[in-house]
Each structure stands twice: as C-alpha cells, then as structure tokens.
Design a protein around this motif. Structure first.
Motif, short mmCIF file in Angstrom:
data_model
loop_
_atom_site.label_atom_id
_atom_site.label_comp_id
_atom_site.label_asym_id
_atom_site.label_seq_id
_atom_site.Cartn_x
_atom_site.Cartn_y
_atom_site.Cartn_z
N UNK A 97 0.83 -1.21 0.00
CA UNK A 97 0.00 0.00 0.00
C UNK A 97 0.86 1.26 0.00
N UNK A 98 2.06 1.16 0.55
CA UNK A 98 2.98 2.30 0.54
C UNK A 98 3.73 2.38 -0.78
N UNK A 99 4.22 1.24 -1.25
CA UNK A 99 4.94 1.20 -2.52
C UNK A 99 4.07 1.66 -3.67
N UNK A 100 2.78 1.40 -3.57
CA UNK A 100 1.86 1.77 -4.64
C UNK A 100 1.72 3.27 -4.81
N UNK A 101 2.09 4.00 -3.77
CA UNK A 101 1.99 5.46 -3.85
C UNK A 101 3.16 6.06 -4.62
N UNK A 102 4.30 5.35 -4.61
CA UNK A 102 5.50 5.85 -5.28
C UNK A 102 6.06 4.77 -6.21
N UNK A 103 5.36 4.49 -7.30
CA UNK A 103 5.84 3.46 -8.23
C UNK A 103 7.18 3.84 -8.85
N UNK A 104 8.02 2.87 -9.04
CA UNK A 104 9.33 3.10 -9.65
C UNK A 104 9.15 3.28 -11.15
N UNK A 105 9.59 4.40 -11.72
CA UNK A 105 9.41 4.62 -13.16
C UNK A 105 10.05 3.50 -13.98
N UNK A 106 9.30 2.96 -14.91
CA UNK A 106 9.83 1.94 -15.79
C UNK A 106 9.75 0.52 -15.26
N UNK A 107 9.37 0.35 -14.00
CA UNK A 107 9.37 -1.00 -13.42
C UNK A 107 8.36 -1.91 -14.11
N UNK A 108 7.19 -1.36 -14.45
CA UNK A 108 6.18 -2.17 -15.13
C UNK A 108 6.69 -2.64 -16.49
N UNK A 109 7.31 -1.74 -17.24
CA UNK A 109 7.84 -2.09 -18.55
C UNK A 109 8.92 -3.15 -18.45
N UNK A 110 9.89 -2.93 -17.56
CA UNK A 110 11.00 -3.88 -17.44
C UNK A 110 10.48 -5.24 -16.96
N UNK A 111 9.57 -5.23 -15.99
CA UNK A 111 9.03 -6.49 -15.48
C UNK A 111 8.26 -7.24 -16.56
N UNK A 112 7.48 -6.51 -17.36
CA UNK A 112 6.69 -7.15 -18.41
C UNK A 112 7.58 -7.77 -19.47
N UNK A 113 8.65 -7.10 -19.82
CA UNK A 113 9.55 -7.59 -20.87
C UNK A 113 10.65 -8.51 -20.32
N UNK A 114 10.62 -8.81 -19.04
CA UNK A 114 11.75 -9.49 -18.42
C UNK A 114 12.04 -10.86 -19.03
N UNK A 115 11.01 -11.62 -19.35
CA UNK A 115 11.25 -12.95 -19.93
C UNK A 115 11.88 -12.83 -21.31
N UNK A 116 11.39 -11.94 -22.14
CA UNK A 116 11.97 -11.73 -23.45
C UNK A 116 13.39 -11.17 -23.34
N UNK A 117 13.61 -10.28 -22.39
CA UNK A 117 14.96 -9.77 -22.15
C UNK A 117 15.90 -10.90 -21.75
N UNK A 118 15.42 -11.75 -20.88
CA UNK A 118 16.21 -12.88 -20.41
C UNK A 118 16.63 -13.79 -21.56
N UNK A 119 15.72 -14.04 -22.48
CA UNK A 119 16.00 -14.94 -23.59
C UNK A 119 16.92 -14.34 -24.64
N UNK A 120 16.89 -13.03 -24.82
CA UNK A 120 17.54 -12.43 -25.99
C UNK A 120 18.74 -11.54 -25.68
#
Length: 403
Positions: free
Chosen positions: A323-346
C-alpha cells in the motif's frame, strides 16, 4: 526462468497496458515488479563483458548473478500461491490446466529463440552450445560444462524451474492437509541442510583439489557444472519462495504477528549482507579473476540459502508494504518487469549481434551501454508483442472457465 514469465494474472500474464489503460496497470503488484526488474537488470549486467561495462557498474556486475536467486524466490512464491489457492478452493490440482498454462507461457518465446540459435548460428553469443535436445527437454543444466558449449547458457535457470514445477503440483496435492506448520518448517530445514551438505561434499571431492593446485579455471568450470547449475543443489530460492507462499496463504495471522515488515525487512537485509560477506571471502581464490559466485567453501556451501532466506524476508516485507509502494511506483518498473522474460531470452544474442555490427570497441562506456540497453529492449518488445502476447491470448481463450 518461470518467474520471468510469472503465472500470476495480476503480475505479468496480463499484457502490458497502454497509457489509455493506466488504471488497469495500477492493479499490478508493485513489489514483485520492482524485484523482477532488479533481477533481470542484474542478470543482463553480469552477462555483459567487463570491458563493455561502465566503470560505475563494475563492482555491481560482479554480483549480478544474484538476480537469479531473486527470480527463484519470486517464482517459488508466485507459483506456490497459485497452487495453494486452487487446492484450497477445489481440494484438488488440475494438472492439465497447470501444465498447459506453463507451456503457453514458457514454450512459444523460448522455442522461437532456440530455433534462431539452432538455424542462425551467427546469432549465437558463443561459438558452441550444448546439444539442442537438452534445451528442448529442459535438462541443459544437468552436466552442463561451459567448456563444451556456452551459447544460450542462461537457459539453465529455466531448466531448474521447469524441473521443479514438474513435481511441485504433485507434492502440494500429496501434502495438503497431511502436514502441519511445524512439519513444513522441519521439512524446509531438512532440505536446506541437505543442500548444504551436498554442496560441501561436492566441493570437497570435485573442486577443492583443483583450487588447492591453483588450477582455477578447471575448478571454476567444475564448480559451475557440479554445484552452480544442477537443480538438486539450487533449490534454496524456490524452496523458500514456496514456504513463504504457504505461510502467507495458510497462516496469515501468524505471519502478521511474527513476520511484520518492521522485522522481516531488517532481518532479511541482514541475511543478504551475511550472504554477500560469505561470497566476498576469496580465500585461495584471491586474485583468480573469477566472479564472486566462485568462492571458497563458505560462499559456495552456505551463501545460497542465506541469500534465499534474505530475499524471501525482504519480499515478505514488500508485500506488506504494498500500500505504501503503490503510492510511489518506480518509473519503468512495469515495462521492465513485463519484458523481463523476453529480455532474459535475448539479451546475450543482442549484445553479440551489436558487437558484430558496430565492433566491441564502440560498445564501451556509457554510450555503448545505452546502445546495448536500447537494442535489448527493442528486441525484447518485438518478441513480447509478436510471440508472448499472442500465446497468452490464445491460452486465455483455450483455458477460459466459460469454455
């Protein structure tokens, strides 16, 4: 890594949202996204050649392999939670649905990349690679000697997790309602001690003699093959992830009482620090030029459970602080997390391709590093849009409860 392609619908299976659907993005869990982003960036950094690493990141690079242990803990927690929810709701595990979900999530992107490695050798990040059948059967981590082929070596972590999740649903079904909290903890402690004893025995019989004879490179390869890569020596992270999932799902009151964030965060960081100290003890390997993951017995034997416990406790604290972390999301974290599997492979083949196109001398320093990151994210986004997302949509249609 299965964690890179988590099955939790509110974490990564849902396609990365556009700006128009930002409200939907806010339903994602911030803590797992942060840790997953950190983990994949560490993995990418550790695979970057030293001469291409910016000076400010050289010290961090030596411990970039810790990203693997973060992934193992997160993966154990998320897949464990999924299974616990299902068996608590239905009293059973739908093995067919579970393995189909795993297959749709892991196989399309993985076999796409494996096919490119097989039929376009120019894209390989190393001249030789392990037999294709070992990749295809997710057994590449067993008997993996890097001296006999190191291309697509990152797939060893995916093999560990796929082997683990082959048996986990059956274990959950067999142990559900047959084992209490005390026995779960006793079992976890037994498996942890068994892992320590096994790594000690392997080091003593296979690695120690080579180190004593100052044959560091053969010792390093033997260490990787017999201790670092095999599933049976690397269960700590997955184990503590599953234990954390069981504790928070089946004993939430006890977790709230005995594992509040004010306790788990500092204790977890202490365990992480203790692990890093273990891995920093160079002993006879001082000056050998190897990564800190290759240490005297203290790090190789005891470091992995320490780091796994520490990460699990820190993750537990982050879940409570959502609930605290949700107030200050880390910029780019959603993008990096979403692409993490493809990043890992390539990411390894991307750097190799850029080295061929631009020359390694042009990939050094901050500019070269940014070029590498940009290319990695572009390739990962293409793989995600063209393969991962398509497979997820197809899976959701086939496994929809309404069908």
């Amino acid at each position: 890594m299965t964690m890179l392609a988590s099955s939790s619908p509110h974490v990564t299976d849902r396609p990365w949202p556009s700006q128009a659907s930002f409200a939907t993005a806010r339903t994602r869990m911030v803590g797992p996204d942060i840790l997953r982003s950190l983990a994949i960036l560490l993995v990418m950094l550790v695979h970057l050649p030293l001469e291409a690493t910016p000076a400010a990141l050289v010290a961090v690079r030596e411990y970039g392999w810790l990203g693997v242990d973060i992934f193992f803990v997160l993966s154990g927690y998320l897949i464990g939670t999924q299974l616990f929810k299902e068996i608590a709701r239905t009293g059973n595990v739908d093995f067919k649905a579970f393995y189909l979900r795993r297959a749709f999530r892991i196989f399309p992107a993985f076999f796409m990349v494996l096919g490119l490695y097989a039929f376009v050798p120019l894209l390989r990040d190393a001249p030789t690679m392990q037999p294709l059948w070992k990749f295809a059967t997710f057994t590449v981590n067993l008997g993996f000697d890097p001296r006999q082929g190191n291309a697509l070596s990152q797939a060893w972590t995916l093999a560990v997790e796929e082997q683990f999740y082959l048996v986990l649903p059956l274990l959950v079904l067999l142990l559900y309602r047959r084992i209490g909290t005390g026995r779960v903890l006793a079992l976890a402690a037994t498996l942890t001690l068994a892992g320590i004893a096994l790594r000690y025995t392997i080091w003593d019989s296979q690695v120690g003699g080579l180190v004593a004879a100052s044959q560091f490179r053969p010792a390093f390869a033997t260490y990787l093959r017999d201790i670092y890569y095999p599933s049976y020596t690397r269960l700590d992270g997955l184990l503590f992830g599953v234990v954390l999932a069981a504790a928070r799902f089946f004993r939430p009151d006890l977790c709230k009482r005995f594992l509040p964030a004010r306790v788990t965060m500092p204790v977890g960081l202490t365990f992480v620090a203790a692990a890093l100290i273990c891995f920093a003890v160079r002993g006879p390997l001082e000056g050998a030029g190897m990564f800190p993951v290759f240490q005297a017995q203290l790090g190789a034997v005891a470091g992995f459970p320490l780091i796994s416990i520490g990460v699990a406790l820190v993750f537990c604290a982050m879940l409570d602080l959502e609930h605290i972390l949700n107030r200050w999301p880390v910029p780019g974290a959603v993008l990096v997390a979403t692409l993490s599997y493809s990043l890992y492979l390539t990411h390894k083949s991307v750097f190799h391709a850029m080295r061929l196109l631009l020359g390694e001398e042009n990939l050094q320093g901050a500019t070269g590093f940014l070029l590498y990151l940009t290319a990695s994210f572009v390739v990962a986004a293409l793989l995600w849009f063209c393969v991962e997302r398509t497979a997820l949509h197809l899976r959701d249609r086939l496994l929809s409860p309404s069908r």
